[in-house]
Design an enzyme around this catalytic site. Structure first.
Site, short mmCIF file in Angstrom:
data_model
loop_
_atom_site.label_atom_id
_atom_site.label_comp_id
_atom_site.label_asym_id
_atom_site.label_seq_id
_atom_site.Cartn_x
_atom_site.Cartn_y
_atom_site.Cartn_z
N GLY A 584 0.84 -1.19 0.00
CA GLY A 584 0.00 0.00 0.00
C GLY A 584 0.87 1.23 0.00
O GLY A 584 1.98 1.22 0.53
N VAL A 591 3.69 0.82 2.67
CA VAL A 591 3.84 -0.42 3.42
C VAL A 591 4.32 -1.47 2.44
O VAL A 591 3.71 -1.67 1.38
CB VAL A 591 2.52 -0.85 4.08
CG1 VAL A 591 2.71 -2.16 4.82
CG2 VAL A 591 2.02 0.23 5.03
N ASP A 665 -7.48 -5.93 3.85
CA ASP A 665 -8.40 -5.28 4.78
C ASP A 665 -9.78 -5.92 4.71
O ASP A 665 -10.17 -6.53 3.71
CB ASP A 665 -8.49 -3.77 4.50
CG ASP A 665 -9.11 -3.48 3.15
OD1 ASP A 665 -10.35 -3.38 3.10
OD2 ASP A 665 -8.36 -3.38 2.16
N ASP A 776 -10.43 6.39 14.22
CA ASP A 776 -10.73 6.12 12.80
C ASP A 776 -11.05 4.64 12.63
O ASP A 776 -10.48 3.95 11.80
CB ASP A 776 -9.53 6.52 11.93
CG ASP A 776 -9.92 6.55 10.43
OD1 ASP A 776 -11.12 6.42 10.13
OD2 ASP A 776 -9.02 6.68 9.59
N ARG A 780 -12.10 -0.47 6.72
CA ARG A 780 -10.87 -0.29 5.93
C ARG A 780 -9.64 -0.32 6.82
O ARG A 780 -8.52 -0.49 6.33
CB ARG A 780 -10.94 1.05 5.19
CG ARG A 780 -11.10 2.26 6.10
CD ARG A 780 -11.24 3.55 5.35
NE ARG A 780 -11.57 4.65 6.24
CZ ARG A 780 -12.79 5.00 6.60
NH1 ARG A 780 -13.82 4.30 6.13
NH2 ARG A 780 -13.01 6.01 7.42
#
Length: 954
Positions: A584, A591, A665, A776, A780
């Site tokens: 990602g 990452v 995810d 958060d 996701r």
């Protein structure tokens, strides 16, 4: 039943001095069966009487009839019509004139009742017991034992007698228990019914006396009440209020078998006295007496007195904490009081809060906690309180020491150098000159200023500015001039470089060139300002997880992550990392999948995820990544969060090594599983039409592509087997490099969705136990690994929120509005309860198989109004009613009425158990122990929490 006639002839021989009556044939014991008839004859030359002795008492049985024998005036004939256990005892025939007597013992055997019944025995400590374990059959060997069969107490000694029964010698308190008599005859054991021995303790000391209060202050006419509690081992204790005849109530009771409580309450509805008095409570037992005195202070009018133990003028360094403490002696009870700063009332905020407590005896304490004082917060702080009769106030003069700050350092048109500085204490300005171009000139002798003056701003406690000037015309050569402003806190300086030049002739081109230069400089400044504005508008990378240090009401004080310690045990050699594909990437970093050699043990390979910043990262972003590393190391390990495995902080850019989650995810995992999902039908789904085609449509136009990015595999992709997919480990040795999220080939059902919900709740419960707020929480930000284990993470580093439609511009920030609680949207308040709201949205995402919340509703003013008006989403089609009820409880508009994560774990665990038919859960339940303060209540009245840092850490 046959009747047996027993004739006991008691012959009293003619009186010849000391002759004693004898029993016929010398017999002194007679045994009959229950129900037999018994006849007694008592003969003597004189009048005789027949008495009955049992348990040491002389008492004639009521049914023992007597009449003269053969019309004799002296002899008596006694008859027991029907013998029973009441007649067991010794019968004594007495010559009424000489008092000589003879006796016989009568035993009445009853196979059903081997002993005479006794319910209980009261005996005084130290005495011997009498009157227990009387056998009905004299041929039995008798003994005593405890009801439960346990051994007799230590020092328990007793004697047996066929007529007197069992006698326990020197009874102790430990003998107080339940017992049973036992008899043995020819190998046959028989037992009595159970009975209790109650041992009355003997006082060994004077009674204990407690007063509910030793002193009380009242005004004339006010009521008062005081209770004297007397404790002793027995109820014979005597207690009284001396010289008090009215207004005393008494209450006596046993607290336990060896403690007697005696309460005497002295009460008056209105004090009739005009001066103080004392009252004495006296208690007495066989050992002695003891007194306790109560003082009643009587006043005519109330008062308020304030005391300050320290100096009221206080100097403190900027950034330090300060506690102002006032002791209040007042009667009647004062109000809570108010703290003011320059006549403005102080309310609890993150910068200051008020704490009060009652120390008793009409003494109270009010504390004003000032947190990290700033230089602008100096001044007069006043405490004021009042009651119905009086009021008082006290003021503190707070001086905040600040380091010097040079406000102006310039060359004036008069040919002087001007240096203007401020600070507290007022700084002293020194001038230094050194030849040439230098950074500092303090090694040279100081210069004398031409002028120096002080300027007072605002009030007497406002900012004080000092101004100093020197004349550069006195300097004869080129060099550097340094202005140094110093006080006891620190020093600040400014440097002037100049050259002594000859006066030049004005050139005709000078003015046009100057104008052009100024215009170019102006345009450049405008360009720099525009670029700076755009830079400041860019979102900054910061860790979303916040660790709470202290809570006061609704105000959270978060710990600075940079203050958290970093343990070098996490360091891992860079050369043992072999990087693979990018998992990602975002605006700040990426990452990367990597293989770590020797991370867990020597000669092992482990697939991990490595977080890193882009080469262009700024110092603030590097500091944010280091803060994330410190927070992860502080939190520790938990199965349902992405755990820290190691880090590389030296010899190159910072690398954070975490667990690798092969399925990516949760949001995209759910979307990929839509076609294979097995969805049962539930009733009362009002939003069923909205999701009618959910399982038949793959192109949903879903918002927010925040998953691991899709890439082509670098090597052949290996499809794992079912056995591989269900193994429970979070990570393991991997031999094949994988560049896209793996996929299991198993179908998804409602039980799996409930399990995902359960695991996330466990992870959030763990974070809450560590005083950590996520801020958060969404599908996701949940990763999935082998065994369908969910792990909570913070994906902010590798997500481009500028291009993610889930993050909406609000002010200068991009926020996930549809996942945020109302108090977070409208008041920027993030608490444990706001995380619970986000968890409810996450549940909706899970049971809608990855749909976006509030479908077809854009985030605009109408959306905000709907949230304020209490609009809530309907249940997804695949959600059981019980799970939707959990969602609704998470969306309660009152944060205090939302469940805690600990309660959510229990509720979802019950649903998971029900879905399995009450069989053991396939996933281990790892309840998180709250090893420090219980979860902090962010909206309640909790005062303070356990600090997360020690002083040495700060």
């Amino acid at each position: 039943m046959s009747w047996t006639y027993l004739l006991m002839l008691l012959f009293l021989l003619p009186y010849t001095g000391d002759a004693v009556p004898k029993i016929n044939d010398g017999e002194d014991r007679v045994t009959v069966n229950v129900g037999d008839k018994v006849s007694l004859e008592c003969r003597d030359a004189h009048l005789v009487t027949l008495a009955f002795q049992k348990s040491g008492l002389m008492k004639k049985p009521r049914d023992l009839k007597s009449r003269p024998l053969n019309n004799s005036e002296t002899d008596q004939f006694f008859v027991i019509i029907k013998a029973d256990l009441r007649h067991i005892g010794r019968y004594i025939c007495t010559n009424t004139e000489t008092q000589e007597n003879t006796s016989v013992s009568l035993f009445v055997k009853d196979p059903a009742r081997p002993f005479l019944d006794i319910p209980f025995i009261d005996v005084t400590e130290g005495a011997d017991t009498v009157g227990m374990c009387f056998p009905t059959d004299p041929d039995m060997d008798i003994a005593i034992e405890k009801c439960d069969g346990s051994p007799l107490p230590e020092n328990f000694t007793f004697t047996t007698d066929i007529e007197a029964g069992i006698t326990i010698k020197t009874v102790q308190l430990a003998f107080d228990s339940c017992y049973v008599c036992s008899g043995n005859k020819s190998g046959t054991v028989k037992k009595s019914s159970t009975f209790s021995i109650h041992v009355k303790p003997v006082p060994k000391k004077v009674p204990t006396v407690f007063l509910s209060k030793s002193r009380q202050l009242v005004k004339t006419g006010e009521p008062f009440e005081v209770t004297c509690a007397v404790l002793d081992v027995f109820s014979t204790v005597k207690a009284q209020w001396l010289d008090v005849k009215e207004g005393v109530t008494k209450q006596a009771n046993f607290r336990s078998s060896n403690v007697f409580s005696y309460n005497l309450t002295l009460k008056s509805d209105g004090v009739p006295y005009s001066e103080s008095r004392t009252f004495t409570c006296q208690a007495e037992n066989a050992i002695g007496q003891v007194n306790a005195t109560f003082t009643l202070d009587v006043i005519d009018v109330g008062y308020v007195n304030l005391t300050v133990l320290e100096n009221t003028t206080i100097s403190v360094n900027a950034g330090d904490n300060l506690v102002l403490k006032v002791y209040i002696d007042a009667y009647p009870h004062p109000d809570d009081g108010v703290w003011t700063y320059f006549n403005e009332t102080l309310l609890n905020t993150s910068d200051h809060y008020v704490a009060t407590k009652d120390e008793g005896n009409n003494r109270y304490v009010s504390e004003l906690h000032l947190i990290r004082l700033k230089g602008t917060e100096k001044g007069v702080y006043t405490f004021y309180t009042t009651n119905s009769d009086d009021d008082a106030s006290v003021s503190f003069n707070i001086q905040v020491k600040t380091r010097p700050e040079i406000l102006i350092a310039e060359r004036t048109s008069e040919g002087t150098l001007q240096c203007v500085a401020t600070g507290f204490p007022v700084p002293a300005i020194q001038w230094y000159f050194c030849p040439g171009s230098e950074q500092r000139c303090t090694d040279y002798p100081p210069l004398s200023p031409v002028n120096e003056k002080f300027i007072q701003e605002n009030s007497s406690l406002g900012r004080i500015v000092v101004e100093s000037t020197i004349d550069v015309n006195d300097l004869k050569k080129n060099g550097t001039v340094q202005c140094v402003a110093s006080n006891e806190v620190e020093s600040a300086y400014s440097v002037f470089s100049f050259a002594i030049k000859e006066k030049l002739r004005t050139h005709t081109l000078f003015t046009p060139l100057l104008i052009g230069f100024i215009a170019a400089a102006g345009l450049m400044c405008i360009a720099v300002a525009v670029l700076m504005y755009k830079y400041l508008q860019k979102p900054k990378y910061e860790i979303q997880w916040k660790v709470v240090e202290e809570i006061n009401g609704n105000n959270y004080v978060y710990i600075d992550p940079t203050q958290l310690p970093y343990d070098n045990k996490w360091e891992f050699p860079r050369d043992r990392l072999c990087f693979g594909k990018i998992l990602g990437a975002g605006a700040f970093g990426k990452v990367v999948e990597a293989t770590a050699y020797g991370l867990l043990k020597e000669d092992s390979r482990l697939t991990v995820a490595v977080k890193m910043l882009k080469p262009s990262a700024h110092s603030t972003e590097r500091e944010a990544l280091m803060s994330e590393l410190k927070v992860l190391s502080y939190l520790g390990h938990h199965k349902n969060i992405v755990n820290l495995l190691g880090a590389c902080t030296v010899g190159g850019p910072t690398l954070v090594i975490t667990e690798y989650c092969c399925y990516g995810d949760l949001l995209n995992y759910l979307r990929r599983k839509r076609d294979s999902f097995i969805c049962p039908k539930f009733e009362d789904n009002s939003e069923a039409a909205l999701y009618k085609n959910l399982l038949n449509t793959r192109d949903m136009g879903c918002e927010g592509m925040s998953e691991y990015i899709d890439m082509k595999p670098a090597v052949s992709y290996v499809v794992p087997t079912k056995t591989d997919k269900r193994r429970s480990g979070s990570f393991g040795d991997q031999d094949v490099s994988v560049s896209i999220p793996e996929e299991d080939d198993l179908a998804l059902d409602t039980e799996d969705l409930i399990n995902f919900s359960y695991q996330v709740a466990q992870g959030m419960n763990f974070l809450a136990s560590k005083n950590c707020i996520h801020r958060d929480l969404a599908a996701r930000n949940i990763l999935l690994t082998h065994g369908r284990i969910t792990k909570i993470c913070d994906f902010g580093l590798a997500r481009d929120i500028r291009n993610d439609s889930n993050y909406v511009v609000k002010g200068n920030a991009r926020l996930p509005v549809k996942w945020m609680a109302p108090e977070s949207i409208f008041h920027c308040v993030y608490t444990f309860e706001s995380d619970v709201w986000s968890y409810g949205i996450l549940l909706w995402e899970i049971f809608s198989l990855g749909s976006s919340p509030y479908p077809r509703i854009p985030v605009d003013s109408k959306f905000y109004k709907m949230i304020k008006d209490g609009y809530r989403m309907m249940s997804p089609e695949c959600a059981p009613l019980e799970m939707y009820e959990i969602m609704r409880s998470c969306w309660n508009s009152d944060p205090l009425k939302r469940p805690t994560f600990k309660q959510i774990v229990q509720m979802v665990e019950q649903q998971l158990s029900d879905s399995k038919g009450n069989t053991p859960l396939p996933y281990p339940v790892s309840h998180v122990p709250l090893d420090h303060a219980v979860r902090i209540n962010s909206v309640g009245s909790s005062t303070s929490s356990q600090p997360l840092l020690t002083n040495s850490d700060r």
